[in-house]
Motif scaffolding. Sequence first.
Motif, PDB file in Angstrom:
ATOM      1  N   TRP A 110       0.772  -1.428   0.059  1.00  0.00           N
ATOM      2  CA  TRP A 110      -0.007   0.018   0.017  1.00  0.00           C
ATOM      3  C   TRP A 110       0.871   1.197   0.112  1.00  0.00           C
ATOM      4  O   TRP A 110       0.612   2.305  -0.727  1.00  0.00           O
ATOM      5  CB  TRP A 110      -1.076   0.018   1.255  1.00  0.00           C
ATOM      6  N   ARG A 155      -5.328  -0.224   7.577  1.00  0.00           N
ATOM      7  CA  ARG A 155      -4.142   0.037   6.536  1.00  0.00           C
ATOM      8  C   ARG A 155      -4.960   1.374   5.794  1.00  0.00           C
ATOM      9  O   ARG A 155      -4.124   2.101   5.128  1.00  0.00           O
ATOM     10  CB  ARG A 155      -3.946  -0.957   5.673  1.00  0.00           C
ATOM     11  N   TYR A 156      -6.337   1.417   5.581  1.00  0.00           N
ATOM     12  CA  TYR A 156      -6.744   2.712   4.824  1.00  0.00           C
ATOM     13  C   TYR A 156      -6.779   4.173   5.946  1.00  0.00           C
ATOM     14  O   TYR A 156      -7.333   4.871   5.196  1.00  0.00           O
ATOM     15  CB  TYR A 156      -8.227   2.440   4.622  1.00  0.00           C
TER      16      TYR A 156
END
Length: 550
Positions: free
Chosen positions: A165, A335-336
């Motif tokens: 990411w 994770r966002y």
Amino acid sequence: MNHLAPARPATADTLPRPAQARLWRRSGPVALWLFAVVPFGLALFTAVRAPKMHVLLDYWHVLAKITDDNGDLLFGQVFTYHLDQPFVLPSLMFWADAAWFGGDNRVLTILTVLLTAGIVACLYSMLPDSLSTTTKTVVVAGFSWLLFTSHAAELWLQGTNGISWIPAVFFCVLAIACAHRGRSWTAGISAALGCLSFGAALPIWFVLALIAWLRKDSRLRVLIPGVTGVLVVTAWFLTKPSGQHSLATSAFDPDGRLSVLAAALGGLWSADIAVVAVIAGGITIAALVYLAREASPRVSGWIALATYAILLAGMLALGRTTDQVPGGNVGLISRYAVIGALATSALLALAAINRPQWPLRELLIGTAAAALVTHAIGGAKAERVRHDYAPLSLAAIALRVDAPTVLDTLHIQRAAAPAARSLGAYPFNDTFTLGCGGPELGTHLSTPAPLPHGTEPGNTRGETSMPPAGDTVLSGWATIGGTRADCVLVVDQNNVVVGGGLIGLPSSAARTKTPAPEGMAWQAVAPAGTAIGGIIAVKAGTLYRLQPQE
């Protein structure tokens, strides 16, 4: 007789105002820089102490795809899609980690932290020279706390998440920072590297076109990235595999997708209550629109950063929307959190640049409050991530002893094992251990003393659910002297160690009749086809045989 009162020592409060100002100019920025470094240190500390084992499916799936059984890189496979998205640079990093660094998850978690620090540095480079040094330091401290937020704990705990990411986001922010300074070619190269990293970089070309337009650059500088973006997105759409990936849905759900978009932008303000994050996201968008009204070349990069964050949230809403996650909203996944961090960073910078009349004290207080409050809120999410990941570390032993059913349960790609073994990647190297400070696989143990059953009184007791053969997740609990055991071992009928496990897991991990005391549960695994002779708990070198539940 007159006595003179002793002189009071000079403090910041007793100094004249000019002297106070000079004291602040000397010590204030130093204190602010130290404040800015704190979250970086916390994230790096987490990354260094992360598990050595890669426990997520994506790492092993990609490693199995891009290597043969000898561990050689299949270069053509590097350019295939993963999760319907380009994955070139992360694939190479996964292979390099396995081939050069012993497959150590911590190498990638530390790299993730360093790339995030690079994002903070890029944002700092975009601040105009018209801001005072102190104001810049306050703002960059805000960037640091927002991007190294505790909400993003899974990025610092598992390198698979971070490297999947963060590189794309880093290259996109670098491209924005370069374009903001008029360095179009460097911005284009950075954007291309981002697109080779992950689909999160696909919108960057349109963002670069926006910067050129806001800077009033030539029409050609606006058209080139815009046309490139159309070509890149079209090529991706025509070549991506058909079918849906994890958490994806093709359902017509405008309300749900809008909820995910807003929650992703406001996720820093809620650990697991979606409606709070949605409201915060709506406020963030409104504040960005308000502050971006005064568009000028000096804020072009910040408007672009806000736009990029909103586009990322939109892509998340279009690609992943389900209520089968903690909090019931994909936008709250750990994770966002970087999406909301980017949007809030843009908001902070726009406030500092477009509202210079706001007093520095208010800017400092507001930034510090937002930083500390969001970090505190994220603590619950970080704890949940650690709780969920802890049992997955059993994958190291399952891979080492080759327990295919358990590997399937843990979603680990068994096909990657030959390549990992050839490369000497963990757990197929000398650093692998069962953690008992002595006994390892193949060790013959002396006959251990039986540990009292869970229904017996006292603070030294335990219990296990033990099937007759291996290749299944064994579980139980043990408390010795009121504390947890050092480790657990699985032995065959000759008291030879054939497997092992994890200790100190949540009570829910023990599937026994007697409830496990919190933190005393364990899980273990043994090879397929092995006749299990017993489960041994080890404490300070003493062996205790756990009794099966009745």
